[in-house]
Enzyme design. Structure first.
Site, PDB file in Angstrom:
ATOM      1  N   GLY A  69       0.809  -1.221   0.000  1.00 59.40           N
ATOM      2  CA  GLY A  69       0.000   0.000   0.000  1.00 59.40           C
ATOM      3  C   GLY A  69       0.842   1.272   0.000  1.00 59.40           C
ATOM      4  CD  GLU A  80       0.513  -5.475  -1.965  1.00 56.21           C
ATOM      5  OE1 GLU A  80       1.547  -5.710  -2.628  1.00 56.21           O
ATOM      6  OE2 GLU A  80       0.054  -4.330  -1.806  1.00 56.21           O
TER       7      GLU A  80
HETATM    8  N1  CO8 Z   1       2.300  -3.470   8.987  1.00 56.91           N
HETATM    9  C1  CO8 Z   1       2.423  -3.437  10.333  1.00 56.91           C
HETATM   10  N2  CO8 Z   1       3.598  -3.305  10.951  1.00 56.91           N
HETATM   11  C2  CO8 Z   1       4.706  -3.192  10.180  1.00 56.91           C
HETATM   12  C3  CO8 Z   1       4.645  -3.206   8.791  1.00 56.91           C
HETATM   13  C4  CO8 Z   1       3.372  -3.346   8.176  1.00 56.91           C
HETATM   14  N3  CO8 Z   1       3.204  -3.332   6.848  1.00 56.91           N
HETATM   15  N4  CO8 Z   1       5.902  -3.096   8.300  1.00 56.91           N
HETATM   16  C5  CO8 Z   1       6.714  -2.997   9.369  1.00 56.91           C
HETATM   17  N5  CO8 Z   1       6.000  -3.045  10.501  1.00 56.91           N
HETATM   18  C6  CO8 Z   1       6.495  -2.996  11.882  1.00 56.91           C
HETATM   19  C7  CO8 Z   1       7.172  -4.302  12.287  1.00 56.91           C
HETATM   20  O1  CO8 Z   1       6.218  -5.249  12.685  1.00 56.91           O
HETATM   21  C8  CO8 Z   1       8.064  -3.825  13.402  1.00 56.91           C
HETATM   22  O2  CO8 Z   1       7.286  -3.660  14.556  1.00 56.91           O
HETATM   23  P1  CO8 Z   1       7.885  -4.127  16.001  1.00 56.91           P
HETATM   24  O3  CO8 Z   1       9.084  -3.239  16.220  1.00 56.91           O
HETATM   25  O4  CO8 Z   1       6.753  -3.827  16.941  1.00 56.91           O
HETATM   26  O5  CO8 Z   1       8.246  -5.556  15.860  1.00 56.91           O
HETATM   27  C9  CO8 Z   1       8.491  -2.420  12.944  1.00 56.91           C
HETATM   28  O6  CO8 Z   1       7.517  -2.020  11.968  1.00 56.91           O
HETATM   29  C10 CO8 Z   1       9.844  -2.407  12.281  1.00 56.91           C
HETATM   30  O7  CO8 Z   1       9.848  -3.358  11.234  1.00 56.91           O
HETATM   31  P2  CO8 Z   1      10.936  -4.526  11.093  1.00 56.91           P
HETATM   32  O8  CO8 Z   1      11.480  -4.884  12.432  1.00 56.91           O
HETATM   33  O9  CO8 Z   1      10.336  -5.619  10.283  1.00 56.91           O
HETATM   34  O10 CO8 Z   1      12.064  -3.753  10.272  1.00 56.91           O
HETATM   35  P3  CO8 Z   1      13.145  -4.408   9.283  1.00 56.91           P
HETATM   36  O11 CO8 Z   1      14.123  -3.338   8.990  1.00 56.91           O
HETATM   37  O12 CO8 Z   1      13.647  -5.691   9.814  1.00 56.91           O
HETATM   38  O13 CO8 Z   1      12.313  -4.729   7.937  1.00 56.91           O
HETATM   39  C11 CO8 Z   1      10.728  -4.298   6.195  1.00 56.91           C
HETATM   40  C12 CO8 Z   1      11.739  -3.701   7.194  1.00 56.91           C
HETATM   41  C13 CO8 Z   1      11.457  -5.107   5.140  1.00 56.91           C
HETATM   42  C14 CO8 Z   1      10.015  -3.130   5.550  1.00 56.91           C
HETATM   43  C15 CO8 Z   1       9.745  -5.219   6.967  1.00 56.91           C
HETATM   44  O14 CO8 Z   1       9.219  -4.476   8.078  1.00 56.91           O
HETATM   45  C16 CO8 Z   1       8.592  -5.683   6.138  1.00 56.91           C
HETATM   46  O15 CO8 Z   1       8.758  -6.573   5.338  1.00 56.91           O
HETATM   47  N6  CO8 Z   1       7.396  -5.092   6.363  1.00 56.91           N
HETATM   48  C17 CO8 Z   1       6.194  -5.535   5.694  1.00 56.91           C
HETATM   49  C18 CO8 Z   1       6.192  -5.087   4.253  1.00 56.91           C
HETATM   50  C19 CO8 Z   1       4.958  -5.600   3.544  1.00 56.91           C
HETATM   51  O16 CO8 Z   1       4.756  -6.772   3.351  1.00 56.91           O
HETATM   52  N7  CO8 Z   1       4.110  -4.646   3.137  1.00 56.91           N
HETATM   53  C20 CO8 Z   1       2.899  -4.950   2.398  1.00 56.91           C
HETATM   54  C21 CO8 Z   1       1.752  -5.073   3.333  1.00 56.91           C
HETATM   55  S1  CO8 Z   1       0.297  -5.615   2.496  1.00 56.91           S
HETATM   56  C22 CO8 Z   1      -0.333  -4.227   1.792  1.00 56.91           C
HETATM   57  O17 CO8 Z   1       0.213  -3.163   1.857  1.00 56.91           O
HETATM   58  C23 CO8 Z   1      -1.626  -4.417   1.103  1.00 56.91           C
HETATM   59  C24 CO8 Z   1      -2.167  -3.133   0.475  1.00 56.91           C
HETATM   60  C25 CO8 Z   1      -3.502  -3.401  -0.129  1.00 56.91           C
HETATM   61  C26 CO8 Z   1      -4.487  -3.723   0.941  1.00 56.91           C
HETATM   62  C27 CO8 Z   1      -5.767  -4.150   0.382  1.00 56.91           C
HETATM   63  C28 CO8 Z   1      -6.818  -4.226   1.488  1.00 56.91           C
HETATM   64  C29 CO8 Z   1      -7.291  -5.600   1.821  1.00 56.91           C
END
Ligand code: CO8
Length: 260
Positions: free
Chosen positions: A111, A134
């Site tokens: 997103g 996704e």
């Molecule tokens: N949602 C919620 N929390 C998140 C997200 C997210 N998308 N991304 C990161 N965070 C949080 C982590 O859980 C973490 O929280 P905590 O410290 O409490 O554990 C904090 O942010 C820091 O993240 P990381 O520790 O994972 O940081 P890294 O440097 O290790 O990694 C990344 C960074 C690579 C960005 C990793 O955080 C990651 O892969 N994040 C998810 C990315 C992802 O998959 N995004 C797509 C989500 S799906 C989407 O966007 C769908 C859109 C359309 C929706 C349609 C409606 C149904």
């Protein structure tokens, strides 16, 4: 509306809208989406704002996607409503009469990339990484990504990004045409603001009509798009800005546009 997840600054006709949820990498939950809908609506109506820069807080992420923790337990109905809310937001950005520049200051995933794609164009920092992961979560891009990415960079490249969920670095994102330019992170916001400032100094009505002509025209055949362009071109000749812009050129002075 009081914002808990957004920061807004305004200066010289340009608003900077910062998504401020750095602990969750600025991911989009329902309340961030509600605030963004409210803020973009208000900025659209604010006569002092002529261009908008959208960015994320911190040095790591623009927006790391929709909030996975919130989405994890959604029902089918809730997921549809969530997707529709995100789509309302990306449509609103597109329909706004003011240009919106994305300053992608780190991860723009899912997103988050879809938000950047909804903007009129994007700059990125050297540390930026973009992708639509996704399918790695068992879903598909639901904030317009399946529709907008192919229109921007072509079907083959869009398919590769969407089907693999892989990330591109900033240089690759520029080469693929997803962002227009890449800057060192400390310079990114200033570069975006400089461009927004240039836009804000131009005839606001001309820019607004051009935005609509380009966006709407991309969904038309070329002949219809040409007709649509002529309608916009003609309409501007009823404006004070057209008279002022041309008179100023002939008088060899800077135009003083009023947006009327
Ligand atoms: N949602 C919620 N929390 C998140 C997200 C997210 N998308 N991304 C990161 N965070 C949080 C982590 O859980 C973490 O929280 P905590 O410290 O409490 O554990 C904090 O942010 C820091 O993240 P990381 O520790 O994972 O940081 P890294 O440097 O290790 O990694 C990344 C960074 C690579 C960005 C990793 O955080 C990651 O892969 N994040 C998810 C990315 C992802 O998959 N995004 C797509 C989500 S799906 C989407 O966007 C769908 C859109 C359309 C929706 C349609 C409606 C149904």
């Amino acid at each position: 509306m009081e914002y808990t997840n957004l920061l807004i600054e305004k200066s010289a006709g340009v608003a900077t809208l910062t998504i401020n949820r750095p602990k969750a990498l600025n991911s989009l939950n329902s309340s961030v989406l509600d605030e963004l809908l409210d803020a973009f609506t208000a900025l659209g109506q604010d006569g002092d704002v002529k261009a908008i820069v959208l960015t994320g807080s911190g040095e790591k992420a623009f927006v790391a996607g929709a909030d996975i923790a919130e989405m994890a337990e959604m029902t089918v109905q809730q997921a549809k409503e969530f997707s529709r809310k995100g789509q309302r937001l990306v449509n609103l950005i597109g329909q706004l009469s003011k240009p919106v520049i994305a300053a992608v200051n780190g991860f723009a995933l899912g997103g988050g990339l879809e938000m950047a794609l909804a903007c009129d164009f994007a700059y990125a920092s050297e540390n930026a990484k973009v992708g639509l992961p996704e399918v790695t979560l068992g879903i598909l891009p639901g904030f317009g990504g399946t529709q907008k990415l192919g229109r921007l960079i072509g079907r083959s490249r869009a398919n590769e990004l969407i089907f693999t969920g892989k990330m591109l670095n900033a240089a690759e994102a520029r080469e693929w045409g997803i962002v227009n330019a890449v800057f060192p992170l400390p310079e990114l916001l200033d570069k975006a603001l400089e461009t927004a400032g240039k836009i804000a100094g131009n005839g606001q009505l001309g820019v607004a009509h051009a935005k609509d002509a380009v966006r709407s025209g991309l969904d038309m055949c070329e002949a219809d798009g040409m007709n649509y362009e002529s309608l916009h071109f003609g309409a501007l000749f009823a404006s004070a800005d057209q008279k002022e812009g041309m008179r100023a050129f002939l008088d060899k002075r800077k135009p003083a546009f009023t947006g009327n």
